[in-house]
Design a protein around this motif. Structure first.
Motif, PDB file in Angstrom:
ATOM      1  N   GLU A 140      -2.240   9.608   7.981  1.00  0.00           N
ATOM      2  CA  GLU A 140      -2.380   8.487   7.054  1.00  0.00           C
ATOM      3  C   GLU A 140      -1.241   8.538   6.040  1.00  0.00           C
ATOM      4  O   GLU A 140      -1.219   9.399   5.157  1.00  0.00           O
TER       5      GLU A 140
ATOM      6  N   MET B 293       3.190   2.644   9.787  1.00  0.00           N
ATOM      7  CA  MET B 293       1.881   3.082   9.300  1.00  0.00           C
ATOM      8  C   MET B 293       0.838   3.038  10.403  1.00  0.00           C
ATOM      9  O   MET B 293       0.056   3.983  10.582  1.00  0.00           O
TER      10      MET B 293
ATOM     11  N   TRP C 205       0.840  -1.218   0.000  1.00  0.00           N
ATOM     12  CA  TRP C 205       0.000   0.000   0.000  1.00  0.00           C
ATOM     13  C   TRP C 205       0.870   1.260   0.000  1.00  0.00           C
ATOM     14  O   TRP C 205       0.504   2.288  -0.569  1.00  0.00           O
TER      15      TRP C 205
ATOM     16  N   GLU D 251       1.696   5.808  13.124  1.00  0.00           N
ATOM     17  CA  GLU D 251       1.392   7.171  12.682  1.00  0.00           C
ATOM     18  C   GLU D 251      -0.115   7.447  12.735  1.00  0.00           C
ATOM     19  O   GLU D 251      -0.542   8.531  13.121  1.00  0.00           O
ATOM     20  N   TRP D 252      -0.904   6.440  12.354  1.00  0.00           N
ATOM     21  CA  TRP D 252      -2.356   6.639  12.349  1.00  0.00           C
ATOM     22  C   TRP D 252      -2.925   6.624  13.768  1.00  0.00           C
ATOM     23  O   TRP D 252      -3.705   7.506  14.143  1.00  0.00           O
TER      24      TRP D 252
ATOM     25  N   SER E  21       0.800   7.379   2.835  1.00  0.00           N
ATOM     26  CA  SER E  21       0.295   6.890   1.549  1.00  0.00           C
ATOM     27  C   SER E  21       1.424   6.858   0.526  1.00  0.00           C
ATOM     28  O   SER E  21       2.534   7.314   0.779  1.00  0.00           O
TER      29      SER E  21
END
Length: 279
Positions: free
Chosen positions: A96, A86, A27, A89-90, A98
């Motif tokens: 988010e 990931m 992702w 961080e969220w 990316s």
């Protein structure tokens, strides 16, 4: 196992690419306007690394307690360790992460740019305003770089595509080594993207003796990578090249007690040989 010895997915088959999809690593890989990209394999060594670490811990525990352990080290959980940024961080900041190609959150501009010649790529990252000023000076303080928005990190990120176009045009006329030397001299993080085909010629690897020369009877002398660690007591890890097909047939079968006649019969019947059948 791919997913563990318990749970609804315990019998599901998995490979490195499966884990890259499951963990979110794919992702994060690729360009913002394109599909996720699998990394093609890093989760295999990740699984092995975690299994080796778990084994060392279990052996140390056995030394202390005298009790052994059943180790269960799943591929997906090892991959999730590598992809933890990931989730953190969220969950901690609501950020988010990316796909953003070769760009990173701390640099603007940050990308790779094609220089003169074939596959000569310059990696460059401007991390602060001082480096941006130095980059402008190296470019000759062009008028396009005086855009007021470029004076801040946020502004440069907002118009990253504009800077990319200008830097790509500049880099196309630069010799890679000259450009890197000039940028680094100004305190700008920059380097050539190293061609994997000539990795054995990198001066750092040469100085470290990471590639050890061996003479192979078919392909000649080549550098073979050693293990990615060094022992003070070991000068050289690679002592012999990989054997050719059937190279040690006679030696090993003789040790097993077979006679010359029996070995010759095995060769005649094509049970053993020194090249693939049909060649």
């Amino acid at each position: 196992p791919a997913f563990g010895l318990s749970g609804p997915w315990r019998d599901n088959v998995g490979f490195a690419q499966t884990m890259e999809q499951m963990s979110g690593l794919a992702w994060m890989t690729g360009h913002a306007d394109d599909q996720p990209r699998i990394q093609r394999g890093p989760c295999d060594p990740l699984a092995g690394m975690h299994a080796a670490f778990a084994t060392i811990v279990a052996l140390a525990e056995r030394e202390k307690t005298g009790t052994g352990h059943l180790l269960e080290c799943t591929m997906v959980e090892g991959a999730l360790n590598a992809a933890a940024e990931m989730a953190i961080e969220w969950s901690a900041y609501g950020v988010e992460l990316s796909r953003d190609g070769n760009r990173g959150p701390e640099g603007a501009p940050q990308n790779v740019y094609a220089c003169a010649g074939d596959e000569k790529w310059l990696a460059l990252c401007v991390a602060n305003d001082a480096q941006w000023a130095e980059l402008k000076a190296e470019l000759g303080n062009p008028s396009w770089a005086e855009d007021a928005e470029f004076s801040t990190h946020a502004g440069r990120r907002k118009k990253h595509h504009v800077i990319d176009e200008k830097l790509a045009s500049w880099a196309a006329g630069q010799e890679i080594d000259t450009a890197v030397e000039a940028l680094v001299a100004r305190g700008i993080p920059a380097a050539a993207v190293w061609d994997a085909r000539i990795q054995s010629k990198h001066p750092q690897f040469s100085a470290r003796g990471f590639f050890e020369d061996l003479e192979h009877p078919i392909v000649g002398t080549h550098g073979y990578v050693r293990p990615p660690f060094r022992f003070a007591t070991v000068d050289r890890w690679n002592r012999t090249p990989a054997p050719t097909m059937g190279q040690h047939n006679h030696e090993l079968l003789t040790e097993m007690g077979l006679s010359e006649v029996e070995i010759a019969k095995l060769a005649e019947d094509e049970v053993i040989g020194t090249k693939p059948k049909g060649l």
